[in-house]
Design a protein around this motif. Structure first.
Motif, mmCIF file in Angstrom:
data_model
loop_
_atom_site.group_PDB
_atom_site.id
_atom_site.type_symbol
_atom_site.label_atom_id
_atom_site.label_comp_id
_atom_site.label_asym_id
_atom_site.label_seq_id
_atom_site.Cartn_x
_atom_site.Cartn_y
_atom_site.Cartn_z
ATOM 1 N N LYS A 265 25.415 -31.789 -66.694
ATOM 2 C CA LYS A 265 24.082 -32.305 -67.006
ATOM 3 C C LYS A 265 23.744 -33.458 -66.070
ATOM 4 N N MET A 266 22.569 -33.374 -65.471
ATOM 5 C CA MET A 266 22.139 -34.414 -64.537
ATOM 6 C C MET A 266 20.803 -34.963 -64.992
ATOM 7 N N ASN A 267 20.803 -36.149 -65.494
ATOM 8 C CA ASN A 267 19.560 -36.783 -65.917
ATOM 9 C C ASN A 267 18.730 -37.169 -64.699
ATOM 10 N N ASP A 268 17.418 -37.042 -64.854
ATOM 11 C CA ASP A 268 16.477 -37.528 -63.829
ATOM 12 C C ASP A 268 16.756 -36.928 -62.451
ATOM 13 N N THR A 269 17.113 -35.633 -62.414
ATOM 14 C CA THR A 269 17.512 -35.022 -61.143
ATOM 15 C C THR A 269 16.848 -33.665 -60.948
ATOM 16 N N ILE A 270 16.485 -33.374 -59.684
ATOM 17 C CA ILE A 270 16.065 -32.025 -59.313
ATOM 18 C C ILE A 270 16.924 -31.564 -58.132
ATOM 19 N N ALA A 271 17.052 -30.235 -57.997
ATOM 20 C CA ALA A 271 17.750 -29.637 -56.850
ATOM 21 C C ALA A 271 16.732 -28.834 -56.034
ATOM 22 N N ILE A 272 16.802 -28.943 -54.719
ATOM 23 C CA ILE A 272 15.824 -28.303 -53.828
ATOM 24 C C ILE A 272 16.533 -27.329 -52.903
ATOM 25 N N PHE A 273 15.932 -26.170 -52.702
ATOM 26 C CA PHE A 273 16.414 -25.209 -51.713
ATOM 27 C C PHE A 273 15.889 -25.633 -50.345
ATOM 28 N N GLY A 274 16.806 -26.159 -49.511
ATOM 29 C CA GLY A 274 16.395 -26.652 -48.194
ATOM 30 C C GLY A 274 16.147 -25.550 -47.185
ATOM 31 N N SER A 275 16.776 -24.389 -47.384
ATOM 32 C CA SER A 275 16.608 -23.237 -46.494
ATOM 33 C C SER A 275 16.936 -23.589 -45.054
ATOM 34 N N GLY A 276 18.135 -24.131 -44.861
ATOM 35 C CA GLY A 276 18.587 -24.426 -43.504
ATOM 36 C C GLY A 276 17.715 -25.456 -42.812
ATOM 37 N N PHE A 277 17.346 -25.148 -41.563
ATOM 38 C CA PHE A 277 16.581 -26.107 -40.770
ATOM 39 C C PHE A 277 15.146 -26.273 -41.274
ATOM 40 N N SER A 278 14.756 -25.496 -42.283
ATOM 41 C CA SER A 278 13.422 -25.660 -42.868
ATOM 42 C C SER A 278 13.299 -26.954 -43.670
ATOM 43 N N VAL A 279 14.344 -27.748 -43.695
ATOM 44 C CA VAL A 279 14.236 -29.059 -44.357
ATOM 45 C C VAL A 279 13.143 -29.906 -43.705
ATOM 46 N N PHE A 280 12.715 -29.523 -42.478
ATOM 47 C CA PHE A 280 11.645 -30.305 -41.843
ATOM 48 C C PHE A 280 10.364 -30.261 -42.679
ATOM 49 N N ASN A 281 10.229 -29.251 -43.564
ATOM 50 C CA ASN A 281 9.047 -29.187 -44.425
ATOM 51 C C ASN A 281 9.006 -30.337 -45.422
ATOM 52 N N LEU A 282 10.140 -31.014 -45.586
ATOM 53 C CA LEU A 282 10.207 -32.116 -46.554
ATOM 54 C C LEU A 282 9.970 -33.477 -45.910
ATOM 55 N N LYS A 283 9.748 -33.511 -44.610
ATOM 56 C CA LYS A 283 9.750 -34.792 -43.893
ATOM 57 C C LYS A 283 8.658 -35.770 -44.343
ATOM 58 N N ASN A 284 7.578 -35.246 -44.920
ATOM 59 C CA ASN A 284 6.486 -36.136 -45.347
ATOM 60 C C ASN A 284 6.466 -36.387 -46.851
ATOM 61 N N VAL A 285 7.563 -36.061 -47.520
ATOM 62 C CA VAL A 285 7.645 -36.321 -48.973
ATOM 63 C C VAL A 285 8.069 -37.776 -49.155
ATOM 64 N N ARG A 286 7.100 -38.662 -49.098
ATOM 65 C CA ARG A 286 7.418 -40.091 -49.056
ATOM 66 C C ARG A 286 7.921 -40.632 -50.386
ATOM 67 N N TRP A 287 7.717 -39.912 -51.502
ATOM 68 C CA TRP A 287 8.288 -40.400 -52.762
ATOM 69 C C TRP A 287 9.807 -40.256 -52.780
ATOM 70 N N PHE A 288 10.360 -39.562 -51.785
ATOM 71 C CA PHE A 288 11.824 -39.517 -51.639
ATOM 72 C C PHE A 288 12.392 -40.866 -51.203
ATOM 73 N N ASP A 289 11.563 -41.706 -50.591
ATOM 74 C CA ASP A 289 12.077 -42.923 -49.941
ATOM 75 C C ASP A 289 12.867 -43.824 -50.880
ATOM 76 N N LYS A 290 12.495 -43.814 -52.155
ATOM 77 C CA LYS A 290 13.136 -44.734 -53.107
ATOM 78 C C LYS A 290 14.167 -44.045 -53.995
ATOM 79 N N LEU A 291 14.482 -42.786 -53.671
ATOM 80 C CA LEU A 291 15.402 -42.024 -54.507
ATOM 81 C C LEU A 291 16.783 -41.920 -53.872
#
Length: 382
Positions: A265-291
């Motif tokens: 059990k992981m409280n306050d957590t999500i898991a994301i499918f990065g799909s290899g080098f497609s992680v570049f699609n996440l580069k502008n998710v600025r709410w990640f900055d504080k996580l």
């Protein structure tokens, strides 16, 4: 001595500059083909055969093509003989008929006239790209319709197939390359020049990449997603999410994403499918900055290269289950995929050491080959 084939090859190399001269409205000038070869035969029979061969393809014999000028030259072995000293085309008709380009050039002239009537500013583009005018010979009416629409509507905000242009619904998609070059000239002030994708570059809607994620905290899935815990949404929507989470686990492979719900059990957590080098699609998710960000990829060179890429967007990223202990414990002698990357990666010292071992030996341990019991124990302490 030069052969008819060599004359043809040299003449074809003059064709592009000839097309350019047409756009610049320059009159046809006598076009000379350099012979570049001196006579070397010692047999009169061979000499006569070569001369006859050249003459047989000339304007004198065929009524069009190149003209030969001869001059008496004293040869070493055959005495005084008539040798060709000049090869040239007198007229545009001789030049084009010899190349078999008469119809092509007629179409070229017509299309250039049509293009410049609509868009005089494309003259320089045509001069630089005459072969592209020819390569799209039967498309110019539709291409210009598309360009006219964008000229009048430089920010359409439609999907490509929604564009109200009287062309086939797939025409723009099939001709993006040529249309892109023209729009870069015609609406340059509206072009997003830093964007490579056609739709982004020209202010169109497009099918965005989907970000797939699993909610590992049931309270969050119940509160925000009606109990749904496996979700995929467009990246622009994902960038605007506002969830009460503190941790994100990014996994490289889809198979591993399927198993994340079996993790402790992981409280306050999500898991994301990065799909290899497609992680570049996440580069502008600025709410990640504080996580707290965790990256779990394959233990191979690409896995660490993806980790390095992701860390350039989010420096706080920590790798998980990508250490030498896991590799030594579960490695099954699988080969990896060689890499051409030589630049320094954004890795810790320990990660870099393992990366070099993997790169040198071309080894791989896929993340799904690490037993769930081992994975669960790891995340129990995370």
């Amino acid at each position: 001595m030069i052969t008819p084939k060599e004359i043809k090859d040299k003449t074809e190399r003059k064709y592009i500059s000839f097309l350019q001269s047409l756009v610049e409205q320059e009159p046809f000038k006598k076009l000379v083909i350099r012979g570049d070869k001196s006579y070397t035969k010692s047999s009169l029979q061979e000499f006569e055969k070569e001369i006859q061969h050249i003459v047989s393809q000339s304007k004198e014999k065929k009524g069009f093509g190149y003209t030969l000028e001869f001059q008496q030259v004293k040869t070493k072995h055959l005495g005084t003989q008539d040798l060709p000293t000049s090869i040239y085309f007198d007229t545009e008709k001789d030049f084009l008929k010899f190349l078999g380009k008469e119809n092509e050039v007629d179409s070229f002239k017509l299309n250039v006239e049509i293009i410049l009537r609509e868009f005089p500013e494309l003259r320089e583009w045509i001069i630089k790209n005459p072969k592209k005018v020819i390569g799209n010979v039967n498309k110019w009416q539709n291409i210009l319709q598309v360009c006219q629409y964008f000229k009048q509507n430089p920010k359409p905000n439609f999907y490509i197939r929604e564009l109200p242009i009287k062309v086939h619904t797939k025409f723009v998609e099939r001709n993006k390359s040529i249309i892109r070059e023209l729009l870069d000239v015609l609406i340059s002030e509206y072009v997003k020049s830093e964007e490579k994708e056609f739709e982004n570059r020209f202010n169109l809607k497009y099918a965005e990449p989907q970000i797939r994620f699993k909610v590992l905290d049931k309270k969050i899935s119940d509160r925000f997603f009606s109990g749904i815990d496996d979700i995929a949404i467009p990246v622009s929507q994902f960038e605007k999410l506002d969830l009460p989470i503190s941790k994100v686990l990014v996994v490289e492979n889809k198979t591993t994403l399927y198993t994340t719900l079996t993790l402790p059990k992981m409280n306050d957590t999500i898991a994301i499918f990065g799909s290899g080098f497609s992680v570049f699609n996440l580069k502008n998710v600025r709410w990640f900055d504080k996580l707290k960000l965790l990256y779990w990829g394959d233990i191979d060179v690409q896995g660490f290269e993806i980790l390095s890429q992701f860390r350039t967007y989010f420096p706080q990223t920590k790798s998980v289950l990508m250490d030498k202990q896991a590799f030594d414990t579960f490695f099954e002698n699988d080969n990896g995929t060689p890499t051409n990357i030589s630049m320094k990666l954004n890795l810790t010292n320990e990660e870099q050491e393992l990366y070099e071992i993997l790169k040198t030996n071309n080894w791989r341990l896929e993340q799904e080959k690490i037993p769930l019991e081992y994975v669960n124990k790891y995340f129990d302490n995370e």
